[in-house]
Write a protein that holds these residues in place. Structure first.
Motif, PDB file in Angstrom:
ATOM      1  N   SER A 209      12.167   5.134  20.119  1.00 27.01           N
ATOM      2  CA  SER A 209      12.714   4.988  21.577  1.00 27.01           C
ATOM      3  C   SER A 209      12.101   3.844  21.946  1.00 27.01           C
ATOM      4  CB  SER A 209      12.215   6.038  22.364  1.00 27.01           C
ATOM      5  OG  SER A 209      11.034   6.260  22.127  1.00 27.01           O
ATOM      6  N   ASP A 210      11.065   3.136  21.483  1.00 31.71           N
ATOM      7  CA  ASP A 210      10.369   1.890  21.733  1.00 31.71           C
ATOM      8  C   ASP A 210      10.935   0.847  20.980  1.00 31.71           C
ATOM      9  OD1 ASP A 210       8.725  -0.138  22.407  1.00 31.71           O
ATOM     10  OD2 ASP A 210       6.784   0.772  21.545  1.00 31.71           O
ATOM     11  N   VAL A 211      11.871   0.048  21.494  1.00 32.37           N
ATOM     12  CA  VAL A 211      12.471  -1.028  20.819  1.00 32.37           C
ATOM     13  C   VAL A 211      11.805  -1.994  20.102  1.00 32.37           C
ATOM     14  CG1 VAL A 211      14.121  -2.864  20.829  1.00 32.37           C
ATOM     15  CG2 VAL A 211      14.424  -0.942  22.373  1.00 32.37           C
ATOM     16  N   SER A 212      10.434  -2.412  20.586  1.00 27.46           N
ATOM     17  CA  SER A 212       9.641  -3.301  20.195  1.00 27.46           C
ATOM     18  C   SER A 212       8.916  -2.812  18.881  1.00 27.46           C
ATOM     19  CB  SER A 212       8.299  -3.660  20.965  1.00 27.46           C
ATOM     20  OG  SER A 212       7.725  -2.193  21.475  1.00 27.46           O
ATOM     21  N   ARG A 213       8.998  -1.558  18.462  1.00 25.06           N
ATOM     22  CA  ARG A 213       8.427  -0.812  17.384  1.00 25.06           C
ATOM     23  C   ARG A 213       9.342  -0.619  16.235  1.00 25.06           C
ATOM     24  NH1 ARG A 213       4.552   4.087  17.393  1.00 25.06           N
ATOM     25  NH2 ARG A 213       4.472   3.588  15.286  1.00 25.06           N
ATOM     26  N   VAL A 214      10.733  -1.055  16.507  1.00 25.29           N
ATOM     27  CA  VAL A 214      11.760  -0.874  15.285  1.00 25.29           C
ATOM     28  C   VAL A 214      11.434  -1.697  14.212  1.00 25.29           C
ATOM     29  CG1 VAL A 214      14.203  -1.250  14.886  1.00 25.29           C
ATOM     30  CG2 VAL A 214      13.452  -0.306  17.058  1.00 25.29           C
ATOM     31  N   PRO A 215      11.066  -3.111  14.193  1.00 22.31           N
ATOM     32  CA  PRO A 215      10.627  -3.552  13.054  1.00 22.31           C
ATOM     33  C   PRO A 215       9.679  -3.118  12.188  1.00 22.31           C
ATOM     34  CG  PRO A 215      11.046  -5.333  14.824  1.00 22.31           C
ATOM     35  CD  PRO A 215      11.011  -3.801  15.577  1.00 22.31           C
ATOM     36  N   GLU A 216       8.664  -2.622  12.904  1.00 23.05           N
ATOM     37  CA  GLU A 216       7.693  -1.973  12.389  1.00 23.05           C
ATOM     38  C   GLU A 216       7.906  -0.782  11.467  1.00 23.05           C
ATOM     39  OE1 GLU A 216       3.907   0.783  13.570  1.00 23.05           O
ATOM     40  OE2 GLU A 216       4.590  -0.465  14.921  1.00 23.05           O
ATOM     41  N   ILE A 217       8.746  -0.175  11.988  1.00 22.58           N
ATOM     42  CA  ILE A 217       9.465   1.094  11.469  1.00 22.58           C
ATOM     43  C   ILE A 217      10.417   0.852  10.050  1.00 22.58           C
ATOM     44  CG2 ILE A 217      10.858   3.323  11.715  1.00 22.58           C
ATOM     45  CD1 ILE A 217       9.643   3.473  14.722  1.00 22.58           C
ATOM     46  N   LEU A 218      10.871  -0.021  10.234  1.00 22.89           N
ATOM     47  CA  LEU A 218      11.959  -0.639   9.064  1.00 22.89           C
ATOM     48  C   LEU A 218      11.195  -0.914   8.080  1.00 22.89           C
ATOM     49  CD1 LEU A 218      14.969  -2.207  10.943  1.00 22.89           C
ATOM     50  CD2 LEU A 218      14.861   0.202   9.884  1.00 22.89           C
ATOM     51  N   ASN A 219      10.177  -1.558   8.299  1.00 22.28           N
ATOM     52  CA  ASN A 219       9.050  -2.223   7.150  1.00 22.28           C
ATOM     53  C   ASN A 219       8.514  -1.182   6.635  1.00 22.28           C
ATOM     54  OD1 ASN A 219       7.977  -4.445   6.054  1.00 22.28           O
ATOM     55  ND2 ASN A 219       6.022  -3.747   6.952  1.00 22.28           N
TER      56      ASN A 219
ATOM     57  N   ASP B  80       0.847  -1.322   0.092  1.00 21.96           N
ATOM     58  CA  ASP B  80       0.193   0.027   0.120  1.00 21.96           C
ATOM     59  C   ASP B  80       0.774   1.233  -0.068  1.00 21.96           C
ATOM     60  OD1 ASP B  80      -2.298  -1.397   0.222  1.00 21.96           O
ATOM     61  OD2 ASP B  80      -2.464  -1.544   2.056  1.00 21.96           O
ATOM     62  N   LEU B  81       0.547   2.323  -0.595  1.00 21.02           N
ATOM     63  CA  LEU B  81       1.154   3.654  -0.720  1.00 21.02           C
ATOM     64  C   LEU B  81       0.499   4.120   0.497  1.00 21.02           C
ATOM     65  CD1 LEU B  81       2.901   5.629  -1.990  1.00 21.02           C
ATOM     66  CD2 LEU B  81       0.866   6.522  -3.229  1.00 21.02           C
ATOM     67  N   ALA B  82       1.604   4.520   1.567  1.00 17.05           N
ATOM     68  CA  ALA B  82       1.278   5.268   2.771  1.00 17.05           C
ATOM     69  C   ALA B  82       1.524   6.784   2.398  1.00 17.05           C
ATOM     70  CB  ALA B  82       2.214   4.725   3.730  1.00 17.05           C
ATOM     71  N   PRO B  83       0.492   7.459   2.781  1.00 20.64           N
ATOM     72  CA  PRO B  83       0.519   8.929   2.805  1.00 20.64           C
ATOM     73  C   PRO B  83       1.780   9.397   3.799  1.00 20.64           C
ATOM     74  CG  PRO B  83      -1.695   8.308   3.057  1.00 20.64           C
ATOM     75  CD  PRO B  83      -0.952   7.128   3.240  1.00 20.64           C
ATOM     76  N   CYS B  84       2.297  10.603   3.358  1.00 21.63           N
ATOM     77  CA  CYS B  84       3.444  10.905   4.247  1.00 21.63           C
ATOM     78  C   CYS B  84       3.099  11.316   5.618  1.00 21.63           C
ATOM     79  CB  CYS B  84       4.145  12.267   3.498  1.00 21.63           C
ATOM     80  SG  CYS B  84       5.147  12.008   2.098  1.00 21.63           S
ATOM     81  N   SER B  85       1.825  11.731   5.893  1.00 25.62           N
ATOM     82  CA  SER B  85       1.262  12.139   6.994  1.00 25.62           C
ATOM     83  C   SER B  85       1.120  10.857   7.782  1.00 25.62           C
ATOM     84  CB  SER B  85       0.159  12.940   6.865  1.00 25.62           C
ATOM     85  OG  SER B  85      -1.009  12.209   6.179  1.00 25.62           O
ATOM     86  N   ASP B  86       1.150   9.674   7.302  1.00 23.95           N
ATOM     87  CA  ASP B  86       0.634   8.591   8.023  1.00 23.95           C
ATOM     88  C   ASP B  86       2.028   7.586   8.513  1.00 23.95           C
ATOM     89  OD1 ASP B  86      -1.896   9.048   8.228  1.00 23.95           O
ATOM     90  OD2 ASP B  86      -2.388   7.492   6.306  1.00 23.95           O
ATOM     91  N   LEU B  87       3.156   8.204   7.888  1.00 27.25           N
ATOM     92  CA  LEU B  87       4.393   7.263   8.255  1.00 27.25           C
ATOM     93  C   LEU B  87       4.879   7.185   9.821  1.00 27.25           C
ATOM     94  CD1 LEU B  87       6.539   8.856   5.242  1.00 27.25           C
ATOM     95  CD2 LEU B  87       5.510   6.448   5.557  1.00 27.25           C
ATOM     96  N   PRO B  88       5.599   6.384  10.086  1.00 30.48           N
ATOM     97  CA  PRO B  88       5.875   6.233  11.711  1.00 30.48           C
ATOM     98  C   PRO B  88       6.666   7.301  12.094  1.00 30.48           C
ATOM     99  CG  PRO B  88       5.857   4.135  10.620  1.00 30.48           C
ATOM    100  CD  PRO B  88       5.608   5.301   9.551  1.00 30.48           C
ATOM    101  N   SER B  89       6.576   7.848  13.331  1.00 21.73           N
ATOM    102  CA  SER B  89       7.229   9.083  13.509  1.00 21.73           C
ATOM    103  C   SER B  89       8.663   8.435  14.219  1.00 21.73           C
ATOM    104  CB  SER B  89       6.593   9.695  14.837  1.00 21.73           C
ATOM    105  OG  SER B  89       7.554  10.574  15.395  1.00 21.73           O
ATOM    106  N   PHE B  90       9.688   9.294  13.928  1.00 25.11           N
ATOM    107  CA  PHE B  90      11.026   8.973  14.150  1.00 25.11           C
ATOM    108  C   PHE B  90      11.187   8.818  15.697  1.00 25.11           C
ATOM    109  CE2 PHE B  90      12.702  10.913  10.110  1.00 25.11           C
ATOM    110  CZ  PHE B  90      12.460   9.640   9.341  1.00 25.11           C
ATOM    111  N   ASP B  91      10.243   9.633  16.414  1.00 26.17           N
ATOM    112  CA  ASP B  91      10.363   9.649  17.896  1.00 26.17           C
ATOM    113  C   ASP B  91      10.042   8.131  18.345  1.00 26.17           C
ATOM    114  OD1 ASP B  91      10.881  12.314  17.942  1.00 26.17           O
ATOM    115  OD2 ASP B  91       8.880  12.825  18.176  1.00 26.17           O
ATOM    116  N   ALA B  92       9.267   7.438  17.509  1.00 25.37           N
ATOM    117  CA  ALA B  92       8.721   5.898  18.065  1.00 25.37           C
ATOM    118  C   ALA B  92      10.116   5.078  18.178  1.00 25.37           C
ATOM    119  CB  ALA B  92       7.744   5.291  17.178  1.00 25.37           C
TER     120      ALA B  92
END
Length: 287
Positions: free
Chosen positions: A120-130, A106-118
């Motif tokens: 800090s939560d190690v459990s969300r790193v795979p989600e952000i990289l994906n 899916d094409l994710a809008p720029c406004s819906d991209l995960p924030s870089f501040d996230a």
């Protein structure tokens, strides 16, 4: 870690200037050992297709893969009516006879991209990289699994040059709405020759490494054999002790002797009374 996300943000801005750009390799800062023998990590086309105008409706991005060659360098990924190709890895011999669709997301809008501040939560790193990266050749079992259903993204060939293209597809019409240029040629890694294996200290050939491994395992087998010998010796000693005890019990039992033997005669003489002994002695004197 802040440097990691700063570089990632710069990569997104670089891709966000228009669709006349090419797919890019993921930065070595967050995708080490890239490419590998069978995979290539690419940056997703973030803020690329919707950088000039907001897209309305449902859209997907298709990723096409092509083995680089003179005859296929300008290969098309759509039909004459702008319908995207649905060719597979098997149908194109792994991209050698034409481009194949390796992935769709899916094409994710720029406004819906995960924030870089996230981060800090190690459990969300795979989600952000994906959300920011895609790895071509990540599915190692789809070709051999007869029950696999979906888009197959099998491993790439080692030491092979590939090109990649992103295509924006309008899911309402099923037609190609926009696309990037083909990427520059990206070559997967080449396997290290068997004879070129470097083992420090000093360089040894592959055959020497095999011999060294065999010799290194010999002490273990010798130790096992030594322990087995000791155990067998203890078992044999235990069996020998049992046989000696059995023989001694047999020898202590009284064994019947035939009548008239010398031992029986001697026993009879020893058991006679003193008067009987005197008579026997007198008869011997007369003889």
């Amino acid at each position: 870690m802040p440097l990691f996300w700063a570089l990632l943000a710069l990569g997104c801005l670089r891709l966000g200037s228009g669709v006349d750009l090419q797919p890019q390799l993921a930065s070595v800062t967050f995708a080490t050992n890239n490419p590998t023998l069978t995979t290539v990590a690419l940056e997703k086309p973030l803020c690329m297709f919707d950088s000039l105008a907001v897209l309305h409706g449902s859209y997907e991005v298709y990723l096409y893969v092509l083995v680089d060659s003179v005859s296929t360098r300008n290969a098309s990924v759509q039909d004459l009516d702008k319908t995207p190709l649905s060719s597979t890895f098997q149908q194109t011999e792994g991209g050698r006879t034409g481009p194949y669709k390796a992935s769709a997301f899916d094409l994710a809008p720029c406004s819906d991209l995960p924030s870089f501040d996230a981060v800090s939560d190690v459990s969300r790193v795979p989600e952000i990289l994906n959300a920011y990266l895609i790895r071509v050749g990540a599915n190692g079992s789809c070709l051999s699994d007869p029950n696999f259903r979906g888009l197959c993204n099998p491993p790439l060939s080692a030491a092979t040059e590939y090109r990649f293209k992103y295509v924006l597809v309008n899911m309402s019409t099923g037609l190609v709405d926009d696309q990037t240029l083909w990427s520059d040629s990206i070559r997967t890694n080449q396997p290290t020759p068997y004879s070129a294996i470097d083992t420090w200290p000093g360089r040894r050939s592959g055959g020497m490494i095999v011999i060294t491994s065999i010799l290194g395992s010999l002490p273990f087998f010798l130790l096992v054999a030594f322990a087995g010998t000791i155990i067998l010796s203890l078992v044999n000693m235990s069996d020998s002790d049992g046989e000696v005890t059995h023989d001694s019990q047999i020898t202590q039992e009284a064994i019947p002797k035939p009548l008239g033997t010398s031992e029986l005669s001697y026993t009879s003489v020893n058991r006679a009374t003193p008067l009987d002994r005197a008579e026997v002695f007198a008869s011997k004197l007369q003889d």
